[in-house]
Design an enzyme around this catalytic site. Structure first.
Site, PDB file in Angstrom:
ATOM      1  N   MET A  20       0.846  -1.201   0.000  1.00 30.85           N
ATOM      2  CA  MET A  20       0.000   0.000   0.000  1.00 30.85           C
ATOM      3  C   MET A  20       0.881   1.252   0.000  1.00 30.85           C
ATOM      4  SD  MET A  20      -3.426  -0.870   2.050  1.00 30.85           S
ATOM      5  CE  MET A  20      -2.850  -0.595   3.707  1.00 30.85           C
ATOM      6  N   GLY A  21       2.161   1.075  -0.326  1.00 35.30           N
ATOM      7  CA  GLY A  21       3.040   2.232  -0.453  1.00 35.30           C
ATOM      8  C   GLY A  21       3.540   2.758   0.879  1.00 35.30           C
ATOM      9  N   TYR A  22       4.087   3.966   0.835  1.00 33.88           N
ATOM     10  CA  TYR A  22       4.802   4.569   1.963  1.00 33.88           C
ATOM     11  C   TYR A  22       5.811   3.538   2.492  1.00 33.88           C
ATOM     12  CZ  TYR A  22       5.775   8.393   4.961  1.00 33.88           C
ATOM     13  OH  TYR A  22       6.409   9.448   5.542  1.00 33.88           O
ATOM     14  N   HIS A  27       9.146  -3.519   3.585  1.00 32.92           N
ATOM     15  CA  HIS A  27       8.711  -3.734   2.199  1.00 32.92           C
ATOM     16  C   HIS A  27       9.914  -4.080   1.321  1.00 32.92           C
ATOM     17  CE1 HIS A  27       5.478  -0.682   3.442  1.00 32.92           C
ATOM     18  NE2 HIS A  27       4.771  -1.734   3.078  1.00 32.92           N
ATOM     19  N   LYS A 139       4.696 -10.046   9.253  1.00 32.09           N
ATOM     20  CA  LYS A 139       4.141  -8.966  10.073  1.00 32.09           C
ATOM     21  C   LYS A 139       2.612  -9.066  10.061  1.00 32.09           C
ATOM     22  CE  LYS A 139       3.485  -4.732  11.700  1.00 32.09           C
ATOM     23  NZ  LYS A 139       2.487  -4.135  10.875  1.00 32.09           N
TER      24      LYS A 139
HETATM   25  P1  AMP Z   1       1.355  -2.958   3.460  1.00 39.12           P
HETATM   26  O1  AMP Z   1       1.947  -1.893   2.599  1.00 39.12           O
HETATM   27  O2  AMP Z   1       1.262  -2.600   4.894  1.00 39.12           O
HETATM   28  O3  AMP Z   1       0.065  -3.510   2.888  1.00 39.12           O
HETATM   29  O4  AMP Z   1       2.384  -4.179   3.412  1.00 39.12           O
HETATM   30  C1  AMP Z   1       2.783  -4.742   2.199  1.00 39.12           C
HETATM   31  C2  AMP Z   1       3.573  -5.996   2.479  1.00 39.12           C
HETATM   32  O5  AMP Z   1       4.712  -5.679   3.269  1.00 39.12           O
HETATM   33  C3  AMP Z   1       2.775  -7.053   3.268  1.00 39.12           C
HETATM   34  O6  AMP Z   1       3.086  -8.342   2.772  1.00 39.12           O
HETATM   35  C4  AMP Z   1       3.294  -6.855   4.667  1.00 39.12           C
HETATM   36  O7  AMP Z   1       3.188  -8.005   5.469  1.00 39.12           O
HETATM   37  C5  AMP Z   1       4.747  -6.516   4.398  1.00 39.12           C
HETATM   38  N1  AMP Z   1       5.343  -5.832   5.564  1.00 39.12           N
HETATM   39  C6  AMP Z   1       4.873  -4.730   6.192  1.00 39.12           C
HETATM   40  N2  AMP Z   1       5.652  -4.435   7.255  1.00 39.12           N
HETATM   41  C7  AMP Z   1       6.622  -5.381   7.298  1.00 39.12           C
HETATM   42  C8  AMP Z   1       7.719  -5.638   8.169  1.00 39.12           C
HETATM   43  N3  AMP Z   1       7.981  -4.859   9.226  1.00 39.12           N
HETATM   44  N4  AMP Z   1       8.503  -6.704   7.915  1.00 39.12           N
HETATM   45  C9  AMP Z   1       8.247  -7.512   6.861  1.00 39.12           C
HETATM   46  N5  AMP Z   1       7.227  -7.330   6.003  1.00 39.12           N
HETATM   47  C10 AMP Z   1       6.424  -6.281   6.211  1.00 39.12           C
END
Ligand code: AMP
Length: 269
Positions: A20-22, A27, A139
């Site tokens: 979802m960016g940022y 990531h 996570k």
């Molecule tokens: P999100 O942008 O929050 O939807 O996350 C995108 C992907 O990054 C998902 O597969 C999350 O599980 C992974 N992710 C987010 N935070 C972490 C982290 N601290 N360590 C490893 N993977 C992460």
């Protein structure tokens, strides 16, 4: 993206990192793993409105595409796919995916509809990108299990590669939502990883009763002003609660720090 992905050549291993960016180092660890394991890496950036509840942080969710693209430029990323909401959910969109039972427990209990939104957008993204492997972080442990189930049940050929949680030096699991934390809240947020560490220590000392461990974790979290949504000891494959902690147990928790809902989890070993 769909036109491109129909033409992946046989034998080319295609890796996909949906986000979802940022972006943060968590990531980027997924991108690095895809670079290692695959010939082509695609990253998607899409803040999916369907997985946010009405009172959640959709409008304030941090977004910065230029920053994200600059971060990705240090990796071998073949395509970055950043669709608009109108492209993903055009007028007349009516089809949703529900992963029974797994979607209504833990985070699904406090975020009704969340996993329906997640499963639906991921099914769409996988159809569009057509990857062999999808790299996802532990996570979001429940998300990994829900999506593995969806991919298997609906006969997608894509498989998930689970990647370990990347943490800040002091133990806080990296998350785009950490940006919301004030200085004091940032300190208090350490209670999540500390509670997981405590669970591990108690288990190593011989404690196998979830309730006994939970109450000590709760005490630690309460002292740090955290509001517990849930602490759960579950079987690592089925997410069902366990009565006894064993090496197959995963401990998951969700805690409100100020107004920010944070999650974390760990294997017990
Ligand atoms: P999100 O942008 O929050 O939807 O996350 C995108 C992907 O990054 C998902 O597969 C999350 O599980 C992974 N992710 C987010 N935070 C972490 C982290 N601290 N360590 C490893 N993977 C992460």
């Amino acid at each position: 993206m769909r036109n491109l992905s129909r033409l992946w050549e046989t034998g080319t291993k295609v890796g996909f990192v949906p986000t979802m960016g940022y972006l943060h180092t968590g990531h980027l660890s997924l991108v690095a793993k895809s670079n290692q394991d695959c010939d082509i890496t695609i990253v998607s950036i899409f803040v999916n409105p369907a997985q946010f509840g009405v009172n959640e942080d959709l409008s304030s969710y941090p977004r910065d595409l230029d920053r994200d693209l600059a971060m990705l430029s240090h990796y071998r990323v073949d395509y970055v796919f950043f669709p608009t909401e109108a492209m993903m959910y055009p007028e007349g969109f009516k089809t949703w995916i529900e992963v029974d039972k797994l979607s209504s427990i833990l985070c699904g209990a406090s975020r009704p509809g969340h996993f329906k939104g997640v499963a639906t957008v991921l099914a769409k993204l996988v159809n569009i990108v057509n990857p062999d492997l999808m790299f996802m972080g532990e996570k979001d442990y429940q998300q990994c299990i829900v999506l593995e189930t969806m991919l298997r049940d609906l006969n997608f050929h894509t498989r998930i590669v689970r990647c370990p949680i990347v943490r800040e030096k002091d133990g806080l699991a990296m998350s785009s939502r950490n940006k919301y934390l004030s200085k004091t809240e940032r300190k208090n947020a350490l209670c999540l990883s500390q509670a997981l560490k405590l669970a591990m220590e108690l288990y190593r000392k011989g404690e196998t009763k979830p309730d006994a461990v939970k109450s000590q974790m709760a005490e630690l979290i309460n002292k740090a002003d955290g509001k517990i949504d849930y602490i759960a000891f579950v079987n690592q494959d089925t997410l069902q609660s366990v009565k006894k902690i064993t090496p197959d147990t995963r401990v998951l928790l969700a805690v409100l720090v100020g107004k920010t809902r944070l999650i974390d989890n760990s294997a017990i070993c």
